[in-house]
Write an enzyme that holds these catalytic residues in place. Structure first.
Site, short mmCIF file in Angstrom:
data_model
loop_
_atom_site.label_atom_id
_atom_site.label_comp_id
_atom_site.label_asym_id
_atom_site.label_seq_id
_atom_site.Cartn_x
_atom_site.Cartn_y
_atom_site.Cartn_z
N THR A 138 0.80 -1.52 -0.09
CA THR A 138 -0.31 -0.07 -0.21
C THR A 138 0.79 1.10 0.02
OG1 THR A 138 -1.43 1.05 1.41
CG2 THR A 138 0.22 -0.59 2.66
N ASP A 139 -0.54 2.66 -0.31
CA ASP A 139 1.03 3.79 -0.24
C ASP A 139 1.33 4.08 0.79
OD1 ASP A 139 -1.91 4.41 0.05
OD2 ASP A 139 -1.54 6.11 -2.05
N GLU A 140 0.23 3.84 2.29
CA GLU A 140 0.47 3.59 3.74
C GLU A 140 1.27 3.53 4.49
OE1 GLU A 140 -3.57 3.54 5.16
OE2 GLU A 140 -4.23 3.18 3.45
N TYR B 298 -1.76 -0.94 11.47
CA TYR B 298 -1.47 -1.00 9.32
C TYR B 298 -0.59 -0.98 8.64
CZ TYR B 298 -3.75 -1.91 4.73
OH TYR B 298 -3.57 -1.68 3.50
N LYS C 132 2.25 -3.24 7.15
CA LYS C 132 2.52 -3.57 5.77
C LYS C 132 4.38 -3.36 5.28
CE LYS C 132 0.06 -4.72 2.71
NZ LYS C 132 0.12 -5.65 2.06
P1 NAD Z 1 -9.48 -7.20 1.96
O1 NAD Z 1 -9.69 -7.19 3.62
O2 NAD Z 1 -10.84 -7.39 1.00
O3 NAD Z 1 -9.09 -8.84 1.89
C1 NAD Z 1 -8.45 -9.45 2.27
C2 NAD Z 1 -8.52 -10.95 1.97
O4 NAD Z 1 -7.37 -12.08 2.71
C3 NAD Z 1 -9.76 -11.28 2.74
O5 NAD Z 1 -10.38 -12.51 1.83
C4 NAD Z 1 -9.47 -12.68 3.75
O6 NAD Z 1 -10.23 -13.60 4.11
C5 NAD Z 1 -7.63 -13.23 3.65
N1 NAD Z 1 -6.96 -13.09 4.87
C6 NAD Z 1 -6.74 -12.80 6.20
N2 NAD Z 1 -6.29 -12.78 6.95
C7 NAD Z 1 -5.60 -14.17 6.07
C8 NAD Z 1 -5.15 -15.26 6.83
N3 NAD Z 1 -4.23 -14.96 8.38
N4 NAD Z 1 -4.94 -16.21 5.82
C9 NAD Z 1 -5.41 -16.20 5.05
N5 NAD Z 1 -5.84 -15.14 4.35
C10 NAD Z 1 -6.61 -13.83 5.19
O7 NAD Z 1 -8.26 -6.17 1.19
P2 NAD Z 1 -8.04 -5.43 0.58
O8 NAD Z 1 -8.64 -4.48 0.26
O9 NAD Z 1 -8.84 -7.23 -1.34
O10 NAD Z 1 -6.43 -5.65 0.10
C11 NAD Z 1 -5.76 -6.60 -0.83
C12 NAD Z 1 -4.23 -6.27 -0.23
O11 NAD Z 1 -3.90 -5.15 -1.42
C13 NAD Z 1 -4.06 -6.44 1.18
O12 NAD Z 1 -2.81 -7.15 0.86
C14 NAD Z 1 -3.75 -5.25 1.42
O13 NAD Z 1 -2.80 -4.21 2.41
C15 NAD Z 1 -3.67 -4.27 -0.66
N6 NAD Z 1 -3.87 -2.94 -0.52
C16 NAD Z 1 -5.71 -2.98 -0.34
C17 NAD Z 1 -6.06 -1.79 -0.98
C18 NAD Z 1 -7.65 -1.08 -1.69
O14 NAD Z 1 -7.55 -0.09 -1.52
N7 NAD Z 1 -7.79 -2.03 -0.26
C19 NAD Z 1 -4.69 -0.44 -1.39
C20 NAD Z 1 -3.32 -0.88 -2.02
C21 NAD Z 1 -2.94 -2.55 -1.40
P1 TYD Z 2 -10.92 4.39 4.23
O1 TYD Z 2 -11.84 3.66 3.23
O2 TYD Z 2 -11.05 2.97 5.85
O3 TYD Z 2 -9.05 4.01 3.50
P2 TYD Z 2 -7.68 3.95 3.81
O4 TYD Z 2 -7.58 5.01 5.73
O5 TYD Z 2 -7.07 3.61 4.37
O6 TYD Z 2 -7.53 5.49 3.16
O7 TYD Z 2 -10.42 5.60 4.76
C1 TYD Z 2 -10.42 6.13 3.26
C2 TYD Z 2 -10.62 7.95 4.13
O8 TYD Z 2 -11.78 8.50 4.84
C3 TYD Z 2 -9.33 7.87 5.32
O9 TYD Z 2 -9.54 9.40 4.98
C4 TYD Z 2 -10.18 7.70 6.70
C5 TYD Z 2 -12.23 7.94 6.09
N1 TYD Z 2 -13.37 7.80 6.79
C6 TYD Z 2 -14.22 8.08 6.91
O10 TYD Z 2 -14.34 9.56 7.15
N2 TYD Z 2 -15.79 7.98 7.84
C7 TYD Z 2 -15.41 6.46 7.81
O11 TYD Z 2 -16.72 5.63 8.06
C8 TYD Z 2 -14.53 5.71 7.56
C9 TYD Z 2 -14.66 3.70 7.04
C10 TYD Z 2 -13.40 6.58 6.74
#
Ligand code: NAD
Ligand code: TYD
Length: 350
Positions: free
Chosen positions: A131-133, A156, A160
């Site tokens: 992630t960019d975080e 988190y 990562k």
């Molecule tokens: P998500 O929470 O929707 O899905 C995570 C999946 O991992 C789920 O299916 C869960 O069951 C599985 N999982 C969790 N713990 C596990 C374990 N111990 N063993 C096996 N499976 C397990 O997440 P997402 O949003 O699809 O993100 C996927 C990846 O991309 C993550 O690594 C996240 O850090 C990264 N990412 C997400 C975003 C975003 O905006 N969602 C952005 C950048 C990077």
């Molecule tokens: P989120 O979707 O949780 O992603 P991330 O924290 O990984 O960026 O949140 C996106 C933005 O929205 C973040 O600045 C937090 C804000 N946010 C709210 O204002 N209200 C909410 O209920 C949630 C879940 C997020």
């Protein structure tokens, strides 16, 4: 490469990636390893589950024995690792599960790859999705590049970042063939409604308060999930070993502006009067340590590998809102049970 392990394939991004690979690459066997936490849902993959090149294994990535067995049994030669605890708010209340899955689980997978591959790294790849975080928080100006120093500020993002460092350490120390990408906020269908966009869509539909943290001035860069899957596909095939690639949407929004945009789209879709949904906006106590702004310089992947986002925010949001409205059963299933308690704890009296 013949046997590709995708971890976390039942989650949001993972299910889009599995669908893309299963349909686009029939000669690659896709093994989806997921332990199905609250965020994992096999219904996300109904349309591909009976394809001959798809297998699901219900395994926790922290379970060393089970992971090693999958590597041996399926002769895994590539990994795209997405399994993670992914929600910042949950990491604030329960950091340890993030340490376990995101750090320890990643090391279990790295060790399993080493064990399975020995010193023969031909046509092998361990691709870690991050992630960019990890880069921390920006002020009003500037962009994260691949050389921005890591400065994670939530449990988190710290978990990562640790995983990223470990993946790099395995490359440096053991020559493991790795690549990493760091992406901005994704949106699209099948995203668990604890994240901002699906939470707001779902609450508007139910006429529930729309919780905006602080003053809603935090900025995120939003990328359509299928564009992320395309970027992963590009890096998987063309990325240089040992490198990191930033992936972003060039699409920065202040939270409050995004929430208002969603209100306008939903008013139209639901046939409500203009401005009706906006009345649901409720400013609530800010997230602890809330990062102000994330923004990505993705010129390395664009210039080096030829990837760029294809889906405009207008089109992506339209598709996303339509999907959530057409799939209310999916939403009601995932928000029942454990999530109902989480929602109460997270938002009641905030
Ligand atoms: P998500 O929470 O929707 O899905 C995570 C999946 O991992 C789920 O299916 C869960 O069951 C599985 N999982 C969790 N713990 C596990 C374990 N111990 N063993 C096996 N499976 C397990 O997440 P997402 O949003 O699809 O993100 C996927 C990846 O991309 C993550 O690594 C996240 O850090 C990264 N990412 C997400 C975003 C975003 O905006 N969602 C952005 C950048 C990077
Ligand atoms: P989120 O979707 O949780 O992603 P991330 O924290 O990984 O960026 O949140 C996106 C933005 O929205 C973040 O600045 C937090 C804000 N946010 C709210 O204002 N209200 C909410 O209920 C949630 C879940 C997020």
């Amino acid at each position: 490469m013949k046997n590709l392990l995708i971890t976390g394939g039942a989650g949001f991004i993972g299910s889009h990636l599995v669908r893309r690979f299963v349909t686009k690459y029939p000669k690659i066997n896709i093994i989806n390893m997921d332990c199905l936490t609250y965020a994992g849902n096999l219904n996300n993959l109904k349309d591909v589950e009976s394809q001959p090149n798809y297998r699901f294994v219900k395994v926790n990535i922290c379970d060393e024995e089970a992971v090693n067995q999958v590597f041996a049994e399926h002769k895994i030669d590539g990994v795209i690792h997405l399994a993670a605890e992914s929600h910042v708010d949950r990491s604030i209340t329960d950091p340890m599960s993030f340490i376990k899955t995101n750090i320890e689980g990643t090391v279990v997978l790295l060790n399993a790859a080493r064990k399975q591959w020995g010193n023969n790294f031909e046509n092998k790849l361990f691709y870690h999705i991050s992630t960019d975080e990890v880069y921390g928080s920006l002020g009003d100006e500037g962009l994260f590049t691949e050389s921005t120093p890591y400065d994670p500020r939530s449990p988190y993002s710290a978990s990562k970042a640790s995983a990223d460092f470990l993946v790099r350490a395995y490359h440096h120390t053991y020559n493991l063939p790795v690549v990493i990408s760091n992406c901005s906020n994704n949106y699209g269908s099948h995203q668990f409604p604890e994240k901002l966009i699906p939470l707001i869509i779902s609450n508007i539909k139910q006429n529930k308060a729309l919780p905006v943290y602080g003053k809603g001035l935090n900025v995120r860069d939003w990328l359509y999930v299928e564009d992320h899957a395309a970027a992963i596909d590009t890096i998987f095939h063309k990325g240089k070993l040992g490198e990191t690639y930033n992936i972003g949407g060039n699409n920065e929004w202040k939270n409050i502006d995004l929430v208002k945009l969603l209100c306008r789209i939903m008013d139209e879709k639901l046939g409500r009067n203009v401005g009706e949904s906006e009345k649901l906006i409720t400013f609530v106590t800010d997230r602890a340590g809330h990062d102000l702004r994330y923004a990505i310089d993705s010129s390395k992947i664009t210039n080096g590998l030829g990837w760029s986002p294809q889906v405009s925010f207008e089109e992506g949001l339209e598709k996303t809102v339509s999907w959530y409205l057409a799939n209310s059963q999916w939403v009601s299933e995932v928000i029942s049970g454990e999530y109902a308690n989480y929602y109460k704890q997270q938002y009641e009296n905030r």
